[in-house]
Design a protein around this motif. Structure first.
Motif, PDB file in Angstrom:
ATOM      1  N   MET A   1       0.830  -1.211   0.000  1.00  0.00           N
ATOM      2  CA  MET A   1       0.000   0.000   0.000  1.00  0.00           C
ATOM      3  C   MET A   1       0.865   1.263   0.000  1.00  0.00           C
ATOM      4  N   LEU A   2       1.927   1.279   0.813  1.00  0.00           N
ATOM      5  CA  LEU A   2       2.777   2.466   0.902  1.00  0.00           C
ATOM      6  C   LEU A   2       3.509   2.719  -0.407  1.00  0.00           C
ATOM      7  N   GLY A   3       4.015   1.663  -1.037  1.00  0.00           N
ATOM      8  CA  GLY A   3       4.691   1.820  -2.321  1.00  0.00           C
ATOM      9  C   GLY A   3       3.754   2.330  -3.395  1.00  0.00           C
ATOM     10  N   THR A   4       2.533   1.782  -3.429  1.00  0.00           N
ATOM     11  CA  THR A   4       1.542   2.219  -4.421  1.00  0.00           C
ATOM     12  C   THR A   4       1.121   3.658  -4.164  1.00  0.00           C
ATOM     13  N   LEU A   5       0.926   4.000  -2.882  1.00  0.00           N
ATOM     14  CA  LEU A   5       0.530   5.368  -2.537  1.00  0.00           C
ATOM     15  C   LEU A   5       1.622   6.362  -2.935  1.00  0.00           C
ATOM     16  N   ALA A   6       2.881   6.024  -2.694  1.00  0.00           N
ATOM     17  CA  ALA A   6       3.979   6.908  -3.080  1.00  0.00           C
ATOM     18  C   ALA A   6       4.020   7.086  -4.598  1.00  0.00           C
ATOM     19  N   MET A   7       3.796   5.998  -5.335  1.00  0.00           N
ATOM     20  CA  MET A   7       3.783   6.074  -6.795  1.00  0.00           C
ATOM     21  C   MET A   7       2.665   6.986  -7.289  1.00  0.00           C
ATOM     22  N   LEU A   8       1.477   6.873  -6.691  1.00  0.00           N
ATOM     23  CA  LEU A   8       0.333   7.690  -7.109  1.00  0.00           C
ATOM     24  C   LEU A   8       0.535   9.154  -6.727  1.00  0.00           C
ATOM     25  N   LEU A   9       1.068   9.408  -5.519  1.00  0.00           N
ATOM     26  CA  LEU A   9       1.285  10.780  -5.086  1.00  0.00           C
ATOM     27  C   LEU A   9       2.368  11.481  -5.913  1.00  0.00           C
ATOM     28  N   MET A  10       3.226  10.718  -6.539  1.00  0.00           N
ATOM     29  CA  MET A  10       4.222  11.308  -7.429  1.00  0.00           C
ATOM     30  C   MET A  10       3.666  11.475  -8.848  1.00  0.00           C
ATOM     31  N   SER A  11       2.937  10.478  -9.345  1.00  0.00           N
ATOM     32  CA  SER A  11       2.524  10.476 -10.747  1.00  0.00           C
ATOM     33  C   SER A  11       1.353  11.409 -11.030  1.00  0.00           C
ATOM     34  N   ILE A  12       0.326  11.384 -10.174  1.00  0.00           N
ATOM     35  CA  ILE A  12      -0.887  12.167 -10.455  1.00  0.00           C
ATOM     36  C   ILE A  12      -0.612  13.666 -10.456  1.00  0.00           C
ATOM     37  N   PRO A  13       0.046  14.244  -9.416  1.00  0.00           N
ATOM     38  CA  PRO A  13       0.302  15.694  -9.456  1.00  0.00           C
ATOM     39  C   PRO A  13       1.160  16.129 -10.644  1.00  0.00           C
ATOM     40  N   VAL A  14       2.184  15.319 -10.985  1.00  0.00           N
ATOM     41  CA  VAL A  14       3.035  15.673 -12.123  1.00  0.00           C
ATOM     42  C   VAL A  14       2.219  15.722 -13.402  1.00  0.00           C
ATOM     43  N   PHE A  15       1.338  14.750 -13.584  1.00  0.00           N
ATOM     44  CA  PHE A  15       0.530  14.729 -14.803  1.00  0.00           C
ATOM     45  C   PHE A  15      -0.489  15.865 -14.822  1.00  0.00           C
ATOM     46  N   LEU A  16      -1.141  16.120 -13.686  1.00  0.00           N
ATOM     47  CA  LEU A  16      -2.129  17.207 -13.642  1.00  0.00           C
ATOM     48  C   LEU A  16      -1.480  18.568 -13.863  1.00  0.00           C
ATOM     49  N   ALA A  17      -0.217  18.704 -13.434  1.00  0.00           N
ATOM     50  CA  ALA A  17       0.472  19.981 -13.609  1.00  0.00           C
ATOM     51  C   ALA A  17       0.940  20.183 -15.049  1.00  0.00           C
ATOM     52  N   GLU A  18       1.436  19.108 -15.690  1.00  0.00           N
ATOM     53  CA  GLU A  18       2.021  19.234 -17.023  1.00  0.00           C
ATOM     54  C   GLU A  18       1.123  18.714 -18.140  1.00  0.00           C
ATOM     55  N   ARG A  19       0.141  17.893 -17.791  1.00  0.00           N
ATOM     56  CA  ARG A  19      -0.788  17.298 -18.773  1.00  0.00           C
ATOM     57  C   ARG A  19      -0.054  16.536 -19.879  1.00  0.00           C
ATOM     58  N   SER A  20       1.032  15.855 -19.508  1.00  0.00           N
ATOM     59  CA  SER A  20       1.786  15.078 -20.488  1.00  0.00           C
ATOM     60  C   SER A  20       2.492  13.920 -19.793  1.00  0.00           C
ATOM     61  N   ALA A  21       2.461  12.749 -20.426  1.00  0.00           N
ATOM     62  CA  ALA A  21       3.151  11.583 -19.869  1.00  0.00           C
ATOM     63  C   ALA A  21       4.654  11.787 -19.838  1.00  0.00           C
ATOM     64  N   THR A  22       5.184  12.587 -20.768  1.00  0.00           N
ATOM     65  CA  THR A  22       6.630  12.790 -20.830  1.00  0.00           C
ATOM     66  C   THR A  22       7.161  13.629 -19.666  1.00  0.00           C
ATOM     67  N   ALA A  23       6.275  14.244 -18.882  1.00  0.00           N
ATOM     68  CA  ALA A  23       6.725  15.037 -17.740  1.00  0.00           C
ATOM     69  C   ALA A  23       7.408  14.171 -16.685  1.00  0.00           C
TER      70      ALA A  23
ATOM     71  N   ARG B   1      -6.237   1.665   7.715  1.00  0.00           N
ATOM     72  CA  ARG B   1      -7.480   1.938   6.977  1.00  0.00           C
ATOM     73  C   ARG B   1      -7.330   3.191   6.109  1.00  0.00           C
ATOM     74  N   SER B   2      -6.765   4.242   6.680  1.00  0.00           N
ATOM     75  CA  SER B   2      -6.605   5.495   5.938  1.00  0.00           C
ATOM     76  C   SER B   2      -5.688   5.315   4.741  1.00  0.00           C
ATOM     77  N   ILE B   3      -4.584   4.609   4.937  1.00  0.00           N
ATOM     78  CA  ILE B   3      -3.635   4.411   3.847  1.00  0.00           C
ATOM     79  C   ILE B   3      -4.243   3.569   2.728  1.00  0.00           C
ATOM     80  N   ALA B   4      -4.907   2.462   3.096  1.00  0.00           N
ATOM     81  CA  ALA B   4      -5.482   1.580   2.080  1.00  0.00           C
ATOM     82  C   ALA B   4      -6.601   2.274   1.307  1.00  0.00           C
ATOM     83  N   LEU B   5      -7.466   3.013   1.995  1.00  0.00           N
ATOM     84  CA  LEU B   5      -8.556   3.703   1.297  1.00  0.00           C
ATOM     85  C   LEU B   5      -8.019   4.853   0.448  1.00  0.00           C
ATOM     86  N   ALA B   6      -6.926   5.495   0.887  1.00  0.00           N
ATOM     87  CA  ALA B   6      -6.289   6.526   0.054  1.00  0.00           C
ATOM     88  C   ALA B   6      -5.755   5.910  -1.234  1.00  0.00           C
ATOM     89  N   VAL B   7      -5.159   4.717  -1.127  1.00  0.00           N
ATOM     90  CA  VAL B   7      -4.700   4.001  -2.320  1.00  0.00           C
ATOM     91  C   VAL B   7      -5.885   3.668  -3.226  1.00  0.00           C
TER      92      VAL B   7
END
Length: 471
Positions: A164-186, A246-252
């Motif tokens: 869960m922690l590894g997946t959450l870290a991956m999502l917290l890094m990937s989603i903001p970068v994409f929303l900010a740049e709107r490109s996979a290459t970011a 519970r908080s970490i898993a539901l956040a994931v």
């Protein structure tokens, strides 16, 4: 003379030379690596836990250990080395006998030596077949680590939290970068910093997928497949726990659904919806409301992000490029099988340059492409045996803290198999295939424990009246 003294002197000399000759950053990195290796050798379980964090956060960060491999796969190798070293000097707890699914997987691993040798001879192309084969075997071998290392419930809980922690870290890094740049290459510069190799090649391949979320999984479809497998476990674990877990898993679970939509992986999305509908049909608590909330959230995201509208609507389009390519793959697949009846082995991945033009986006047919028809039949036998062992009893399923891991991993494997109708990534893709077999192993391990627990409870219940009748 105690062995600790010469080893300590050698390490001190090595570190002293390193401090003298190398930059400070490299010295710190080497020291951290040495500390990690020594710790894992002392406690093999830590190697498996570290794999769960690294394999979901930065799965394709690479390391040079004579040959270049991913840090995640190197951690599997180190865990096996540590376990075997411990077994040489210390008595290990008695492990349960191998189940039929484990024996069939062992047969698949042994059989793969034949197409490996055939591919080495018949395929004239650049590629390191022996290294690729060994890496694939280690990815499958993680299933056999489960009954050897996950002996205590607390260790299994720690492993789930690492996922869960590894997946959450991956999502917290990937989603903001994409929303900010709107490109996979970011994500490319970040992946370069994280030790990913071939960043230039990755940049050119992601240009065609720029409107889809980039991530450490590199390809959006691979990221979607990983999330589709992980999300059922996050739902089940989060709904049955309290406090921080519970908080970490539901956040994931919440961020994972958003990430899955942003990857634009239609096959992964369809497979996740199909599995969750099956879970809702089995009356798992709260799932109906979660699905309804997901529909509203997905609709809102569709309205706010037009590229996602185009991606979803392409499901119903007659001129969708990826769908057209899949039809071409199927139409050319018989020619590939006729050219390589025993599979292409491990030297290269489909398509084979100068031999075939197309690969195949299907989990089972990819086994035929790589290992021949017997390889696919063995894989079918493994998954069939697995389902017979883990299939829930008829009727509604009561989700509890005791069975949530078994149910979550079982549904995750089902989602991965369903997505195999559209993509092949769970067959031979490094790290992702290791996570798949880890989920298979955990579901088998947990269902066996629950079965034994049910038998013990039944015997205790039957014995009680007899004890009450004694004078």
């Amino acid at each position: 003379m105690p062995i600790a003294l010469p080893v300590g002197l050698i390490l001190a000399l090595f570190i002293g030379l390193l401090i003298w000759l190398a930059p400070v950053q490299m010295v710190l990195l080497v020291l951290a690596g040495l500390a990690s290796v020594v710790t894992v050798i002392r406690r093999p379980t830590l190697g498996l836990l570290l794999f769960c964090v690294l394999g979901t956060f930065i799965p394709y960060s690479t390391i040079q250990i004579g040959v270049r491999t991913t840090v995640s796969e190197a951690m599997i190798m180190l865990t096996w080395a540590s376990y075997l070293l411990q077994a040489m000097f210390f008595d290990q707890p008695k492990r349960p006998p191998m189940q039929r699914t484990e024996r069939l997987l062992l047969m698949l691993m042994l059989f793969s030596a034949f197409p490996f040798l055939v591919g080495q001879v018949s395929v004239v192309a650049e590629g390191n077949g022996p290294i690729n084969w060994v890496r694939w075997l280690f990815n499958l071998s993680i299933l056999f680590l489960v009954p050897r290392l996950l002996l205590e419930r607390q260790t299994l809980e720690q492993l789930i939290m690492c996922l869960m922690l590894g997946t959450l870290a991956m999502l917290l890094m990937s989603i903001p970068v994409f929303l900010a740049e709107r490109s996979a290459t970011a994500m490319i510069p970040i992946l370069g910093v994280l030790g990913y190799s071939g960043v230039d090649v990755l940049n050119s391949s992601l240009l065609a997928l720029a409107d889809r979320m980039g991530s450490p999984w590199m390809h959006p479809n691979v990221a979607g497949g990983a999330l589709a497998m992980l999300l059922p476990l996050a739902f089940c674990y989060g709904l049955s726990r309290s406090g921080g877990p519970r908080s970490i898993a539901l956040a994931v679970a919440v961020l994972g659904v958003i990430g899955l939509l942003l990857t634009g992986s239609r096959g992964a999305l369809i497979s996740l919806v199909a599995v969750m509908l099956w879970m809702a049909r089995r009356r798992i608590p709260h799932l109906g409301r979660i699905l309804l909330g997901g529909v509203f959230a997905g609709t809102a995201l569709l309205l706010l992000y037009p590229p996602l509208q185009d991606r979803i609507m392409s499901l119903f389009s007659d001129d969708d490029v990826s769908t057209a390519i899949r039809f071409l793959e199927y139409s050319h697949f018989p020619d590939a099988v006729a050219m390589f009846p025993f599979g292409i082995g491990f030297k290269v991945d489909p398509p084979v340059l100068n031999y075939t033009e197309f690969g195949i986006s299907n989990l089972w047919l990819n086994f035929v492409y790589k290992l021949g028809l017997p390889g696919m039949l063995l894989f079918i036998a493994i998954t069939t045996s697995w389902w017979k062992q883990v299939r829930p009893a008829k009727g509604p399923i009561v989700l509890t803290a005791d069975n949530c891991i078994a149910l979550g991993t079982t549904c995750g494997v089902l989602a991965a198999l369903f997505s195999g109708l559209f993509d092949h990534y769970f067959s031979f893709t490094p790290v992702l295939s290791a996570l798949f077999w880890l989920f298979v192993g955990i579901s088998l391990h947990e269902n066996r424990r629950l079965h034994q627990q049910a038998i013990a409870s039944f015997k205790s219940h039957v014995a009680r009246p007899e004890q009450g009748e004694r004078p």
